[in-house]
Design a protein around this motif. Structure first.
Motif, PDB file in Angstrom:
ATOM      1  N   SER A  54      12.263   1.755 -17.773  1.00 53.60           N
ATOM      2  CA  SER A  54      12.555   3.451 -17.978  1.00 53.60           C
ATOM      3  C   SER A  54      11.978   4.109 -16.613  1.00 53.60           C
ATOM      4  CB  SER A  54      11.665   3.825 -19.219  1.00 53.60           C
ATOM      5  OG  SER A  54      11.694   5.250 -19.343  1.00 53.60           O
ATOM      6  N   ILE A  55      12.592   5.154 -16.402  1.00 52.64           N
ATOM      7  CA  ILE A  55      11.952   6.343 -15.399  1.00 52.64           C
ATOM      8  C   ILE A  55      11.726   7.515 -16.109  1.00 52.64           C
ATOM      9  CG2 ILE A  55      13.497   5.125 -13.542  1.00 52.64           C
ATOM     10  CD1 ILE A  55      15.437   7.449 -13.665  1.00 52.64           C
ATOM     11  N   ASN A  56      12.077   7.599 -17.698  1.00 55.91           N
ATOM     12  CA  ASN A  56      11.932   8.898 -18.441  1.00 55.91           C
ATOM     13  C   ASN A  56      11.148   8.687 -19.324  1.00 55.91           C
ATOM     14  OD1 ASN A  56      12.680  10.733 -20.464  1.00 55.91           O
ATOM     15  ND2 ASN A  56      13.958  11.773 -18.857  1.00 55.91           N
ATOM     16  N   GLU A  57       9.863   9.284 -19.363  1.00 55.00           N
ATOM     17  CA  GLU A  57       8.842   9.074 -20.335  1.00 55.00           C
ATOM     18  C   GLU A  57       9.396   9.383 -21.849  1.00 55.00           C
ATOM     19  OE1 GLU A  57       5.040   8.021 -22.060  1.00 55.00           O
ATOM     20  OE2 GLU A  57       5.932   7.625 -20.072  1.00 55.00           O
ATOM     21  N   GLU A  58      10.348  10.463 -21.762  1.00 55.59           N
ATOM     22  CA  GLU A  58      10.655  10.815 -23.437  1.00 55.59           C
ATOM     23  C   GLU A  58      11.519   9.891 -23.878  1.00 55.59           C
ATOM     24  OE1 GLU A  58       9.457  13.287 -25.117  1.00 55.59           O
ATOM     25  OE2 GLU A  58       8.067  13.685 -23.190  1.00 55.59           O
ATOM     26  N   LYS A  59      12.349   9.321 -23.087  1.00 56.74           N
ATOM     27  CA  LYS A  59      13.575   8.300 -23.428  1.00 56.74           C
ATOM     28  C   LYS A  59      12.696   7.090 -23.936  1.00 56.74           C
ATOM     29  CE  LYS A  59      17.658   9.698 -20.994  1.00 56.74           C
ATOM     30  NZ  LYS A  59      18.505   9.239 -20.028  1.00 56.74           N
ATOM     31  N   TYR A  60      11.634   6.606 -23.101  1.00 57.65           N
ATOM     32  CA  TYR A  60      10.880   5.629 -23.653  1.00 57.65           C
ATOM     33  C   TYR A  60      10.264   5.682 -24.846  1.00 57.65           C
ATOM     34  CZ  TYR A  60       6.880   2.677 -23.952  1.00 57.65           C
ATOM     35  OH  TYR A  60       5.759   1.754 -24.636  1.00 57.65           O
ATOM     36  N   LYS A  61       9.615   7.038 -24.974  1.00 56.86           N
ATOM     37  CA  LYS A  61       9.109   7.205 -26.551  1.00 56.86           C
ATOM     38  C   LYS A  61       9.792   7.138 -27.568  1.00 56.86           C
ATOM     39  CE  LYS A  61       5.506  10.027 -24.482  1.00 56.86           C
ATOM     40  NZ  LYS A  61       4.768  11.516 -24.401  1.00 56.86           N
ATOM     41  N   LEU A  62      11.251   7.613 -27.410  1.00 59.98           N
ATOM     42  CA  LEU A  62      12.421   7.700 -28.264  1.00 59.98           C
ATOM     43  C   LEU A  62      12.666   6.345 -28.612  1.00 59.98           C
ATOM     44  CD1 LEU A  62      14.516   8.914 -30.286  1.00 59.98           C
ATOM     45  CD2 LEU A  62      15.880   8.807 -28.155  1.00 59.98           C
ATOM     46  N   SER A  63      12.766   5.335 -27.565  1.00 66.68           N
ATOM     47  CA  SER A  63      13.239   3.943 -27.775  1.00 66.68           C
ATOM     48  C   SER A  63      11.779   3.127 -28.461  1.00 66.68           C
ATOM     49  CB  SER A  63      13.436   3.202 -26.542  1.00 66.68           C
ATOM     50  OG  SER A  63      14.301   3.544 -25.992  1.00 66.68           O
ATOM     51  N   LYS A  64      10.698   3.451 -28.280  1.00 65.28           N
ATOM     52  CA  LYS A  64       9.525   2.705 -29.042  1.00 65.28           C
ATOM     53  C   LYS A  64       9.445   3.285 -30.221  1.00 65.28           C
ATOM     54  CE  LYS A  64       4.572   2.113 -28.172  1.00 65.28           C
ATOM     55  NZ  LYS A  64       3.594   2.668 -27.436  1.00 65.28           N
TER      56      LYS A  64
ATOM     57  N   GLU B 263       3.690 -19.439 -28.528  1.00 66.67           N
ATOM     58  CA  GLU B 263       4.611 -20.485 -27.801  1.00 66.67           C
ATOM     59  C   GLU B 263       4.679 -20.391 -25.979  1.00 66.67           C
ATOM     60  OE1 GLU B 263       9.776 -20.441 -27.246  1.00 66.67           O
ATOM     61  OE2 GLU B 263       8.815 -19.105 -28.341  1.00 66.67           O
ATOM     62  N   LYS B 264       4.774 -21.553 -25.513  1.00 62.38           N
ATOM     63  CA  LYS B 264       4.294 -21.448 -24.200  1.00 62.38           C
ATOM     64  C   LYS B 264       5.395 -20.612 -23.280  1.00 62.38           C
ATOM     65  CE  LYS B 264       3.812 -24.976 -20.627  1.00 62.38           C
ATOM     66  NZ  LYS B 264       3.689 -26.405 -19.918  1.00 62.38           N
ATOM     67  N   ASP B 265       6.411 -20.778 -23.657  1.00 65.93           N
ATOM     68  CA  ASP B 265       7.457 -20.137 -22.538  1.00 65.93           C
ATOM     69  C   ASP B 265       8.387 -19.203 -23.762  1.00 65.93           C
ATOM     70  OD1 ASP B 265       8.717 -19.279 -20.213  1.00 65.93           O
ATOM     71  OD2 ASP B 265      10.394 -20.805 -20.458  1.00 65.93           O
ATOM     72  N   PRO B 266       7.956 -18.071 -24.129  1.00 64.07           N
ATOM     73  CA  PRO B 266       8.895 -17.380 -25.149  1.00 64.07           C
ATOM     74  C   PRO B 266       9.913 -16.382 -24.589  1.00 64.07           C
ATOM     75  CG  PRO B 266       6.516 -16.317 -24.556  1.00 64.07           C
ATOM     76  CD  PRO B 266       6.565 -17.420 -23.871  1.00 64.07           C
ATOM     77  N   TRP B 267      10.444 -15.900 -25.413  1.00 66.89           N
ATOM     78  CA  TRP B 267      11.604 -14.973 -25.155  1.00 66.89           C
ATOM     79  C   TRP B 267      10.894 -13.511 -24.947  1.00 66.89           C
ATOM     80  CZ3 TRP B 267      15.925 -16.501 -22.965  1.00 66.89           C
ATOM     81  CH2 TRP B 267      16.524 -17.752 -23.567  1.00 66.89           C
ATOM     82  N   TYR B 268      11.514 -12.807 -24.084  1.00 67.15           N
ATOM     83  CA  TYR B 268      11.142 -11.459 -24.186  1.00 67.15           C
ATOM     84  C   TYR B 268      12.420 -10.764 -24.079  1.00 67.15           C
ATOM     85  CZ  TYR B 268       6.178 -12.261 -22.783  1.00 67.15           C
ATOM     86  OH  TYR B 268       4.804 -12.749 -22.839  1.00 67.15           O
ATOM     87  N   LEU B 269      12.456  -9.516 -24.650  1.00 64.75           N
ATOM     88  CA  LEU B 269      13.623  -8.829 -24.892  1.00 64.75           C
ATOM     89  C   LEU B 269      13.411  -7.647 -23.828  1.00 64.75           C
ATOM     90  CD1 LEU B 269      16.242  -7.702 -25.825  1.00 64.75           C
ATOM     91  CD2 LEU B 269      15.088  -6.469 -27.807  1.00 64.75           C
ATOM     92  N   VAL B 270      14.422  -7.459 -22.823  1.00 66.78           N
ATOM     93  CA  VAL B 270      14.519  -6.478 -21.947  1.00 66.78           C
ATOM     94  C   VAL B 270      15.342  -5.328 -22.140  1.00 66.78           C
ATOM     95  CG1 VAL B 270      14.790  -5.801 -19.458  1.00 66.78           C
ATOM     96  CG2 VAL B 270      13.642  -7.934 -20.044  1.00 66.78           C
ATOM     97  N   MET B 271      15.134  -4.214 -22.299  1.00 65.03           N
ATOM     98  CA  MET B 271      16.141  -3.044 -22.677  1.00 65.03           C
ATOM     99  C   MET B 271      15.912  -1.990 -21.857  1.00 65.03           C
ATOM    100  SD  MET B 271      15.537  -3.023 -26.923  1.00 65.03           S
ATOM    101  CE  MET B 271      16.628  -1.325 -26.801  1.00 65.03           C
TER     102      MET B 271
ATOM    103  N   VAL C 148      19.392   2.578 -24.548  1.00 61.11           N
ATOM    104  CA  VAL C 148      19.963   1.469 -25.299  1.00 61.11           C
ATOM    105  C   VAL C 148      19.359   1.328 -26.921  1.00 61.11           C
ATOM    106  CG1 VAL C 148      20.335  -1.006 -25.510  1.00 61.11           C
ATOM    107  CG2 VAL C 148      20.702   0.026 -23.486  1.00 61.11           C
ATOM    108  N   ASP C 149      20.296   1.447 -27.556  1.00 61.46           N
ATOM    109  CA  ASP C 149      19.974   1.207 -29.261  1.00 61.46           C
ATOM    110  C   ASP C 149      20.356  -0.007 -29.544  1.00 61.46           C
ATOM    111  OD1 ASP C 149      19.067   3.820 -29.493  1.00 61.46           O
ATOM    112  OD2 ASP C 149      20.908   4.710 -29.745  1.00 61.46           O
ATOM    113  N   LEU C 150      19.559  -0.623 -30.651  1.00 61.53           N
ATOM    114  CA  LEU C 150      19.778  -2.016 -31.232  1.00 61.53           C
ATOM    115  C   LEU C 150      20.853  -1.667 -32.288  1.00 61.53           C
ATOM    116  CD1 LEU C 150      16.221  -3.485 -30.951  1.00 61.53           C
ATOM    117  CD2 LEU C 150      18.391  -4.396 -29.699  1.00 61.53           C
TER     118      LEU C 150
END
Length: 386
Positions: free
Chosen positions: A65-75, A197-205, A209-211
């Motif tokens: 994210s480059i936008n704090e408000e959009k990040y807060k909405l996603s979170k 888990e030693k090598d877990p998945w991370y979800l990059v968004m 984006v909405d799930l």
């Protein structure tokens, strides 16, 4: 070669410029736009009663994210769905010279700014597209003729210096943002909690984006069916797809047909003849100037699963490679697969406008003749030439 390709692209578009969508097609486009605008309401109405009862299939969500408000909405939306392990990874703001310089420095560190892929030029980057962001053919035409009698730019710095229509900075910033995320993930800097888990998945968004509704139940059920060699799994893609890329699993009885899994093999994204067929299909079925995606197959970096080991491989593979769109770089540097029925979707920038009724220009930007921006949980439309 690039100049003649652009010439024939313009000729092809002029030849079909008179084709317009009929009433049925336009009506379908409007319906899907309204559905997309109401994604948030649909998700809430169909959300599981106890999302915390489902185990998370990944260690953490990393929101670029480059936008704090959009990040807060996603979170906040992820928290509503039972996901509390969410972190912000700051991207590069292409409109700020200091951050653009920082992005260029990172690409230079990995040797990605010293040369350009043959698909990259000033006019071609003006055709860069994403869902809701149509290609700028006017700017591409201007850049094409402006540089017709000049030698091609040799590196990213020259690409930026020649840019007269602000087509290049965003592409550079996005590429550097994902590169920095991979670097920090590979170095363990993004891990905020202990994981078994030693090598877990991370979800990059990405931040806009909405799930999709029921994404979590589907991921729980379908992720175990992913190919064993998967290093990156995209929850979303746009552009065209090939039926031949279906991932199948052979059954024990040789007389029975192979079982089709939920995944597509994201390979050969820039196969030239396939791109020509895909664009021609769009033209012949009435797509407008602004709606044909000038993108490779399985394009986009909006949402994807990645492991730390995958990030380390990417960093090793891309070092010294010519600069190009980061989604193409990612697919050509690791084993990429995509969910054929997408689990994520881009968030409309102006929901009120879409709710009030999209204009023709917004409709063409959001949806093409074959719906190359797939809809949540839906089988992508047939992507055949005829």
């Amino acid at each position: 070669m690039q100049r003649w390709s652009f010439f024939w692209l313009l000729v092809a578009k002029l030849a079909v410029a008179e084709l317009d969508c009929d009433g049925v097609t336009c009506e379908v486009e409007s319906i899907h736009l309204l559905q997309h605008a109401h994604t948030r309401e649909v998700r809430k109405s169909k959300a599981p009663e106890r999302p915390e009862a489902l185990a998370s299939p990944f260690a953490e969500v990393l929101v670029l994210s480059i936008n704090e408000e959009k990040y807060k909405l996603s979170k906040a939306e992820l928290k509503d769905q039972g996901i509390v392990a969410v972190s912000r990874v700051k991207g590069f703001n292409a409109s700020r010279d200091s951050e653009l310089s920082e992005a260029l420095a990172l690409l230079t560190e990995y040797g990605n700014a010293n040369s350009l892929h043959h698909t990259v030029s000033n006019w071609m980057l003006c055709l860069h597209t994403s869902p809701g962001n149509p290609p700028n053919f006017g700017a591409a035409n201007s850049e094409f003729w402006r540089n017709f009698f000049r030698s091609s730019p040799r590196n990213v710095s020259e690409l930026l210096d020649r840019d007269q229509h602000n087509c290049v900075p965003k592409v550079v910033a996005i590429a550097a943002a994902h590169l920095r995320l991979w670097k920090e993930l590979a170095e363990g800097k993004l891990q905020t909690k202990e994981v078994e888990e030693k090598d877990p998945w991370y979800l990059v968004m990405e931040e806009d984006v909405d799930l999709c509704p029921y994404w979590r139940q589907r991921m729980e059920k379908e992720l175990p069916q992913a190919p064993a060699d998967a290093e990156i799994i995209k929850l979303y893609f746009f552009g065209h797809w090939r039926k031949e890329d279906e991932v199948k699993v052979s059954v024990r009885n040789d007389s029975e047909p192979a079982t089709v899994t939920p995944f597509l093999d994201a390979r050969d994204p820039l196969r030239g003849f396939d791109l020509f067929k895909a664009a021609s299909y769009e033209f012949l079925h009435g797509a407008s100037w602004s709606s044909v995606p000038v993108a490779g197959f399985y394009a986009g970096t909006q949402a994807y699963l990645i492991r730390p080991s995958s990030a380390r491989k990417l960093l090793k593979q891309i070092r010294g490679k010519p600069f190009q769109d980061i989604d193409m770089t990612m697919m050509l540097s690791a084993n990429n697969y995509v969910w054929r029925r997408v689990l994520a979707q881009g968030r409309p920038e102006n929901v009120d406008l879409l709710q009030d009724g999209a204009t023709e220009s917004h409709g063409s930007a959001a949806r093409t003749a074959t719906a190359t921006a797939p809809q949540c949980n839906m089988e992508p439309p047939s992507d055949q030439f005829w």
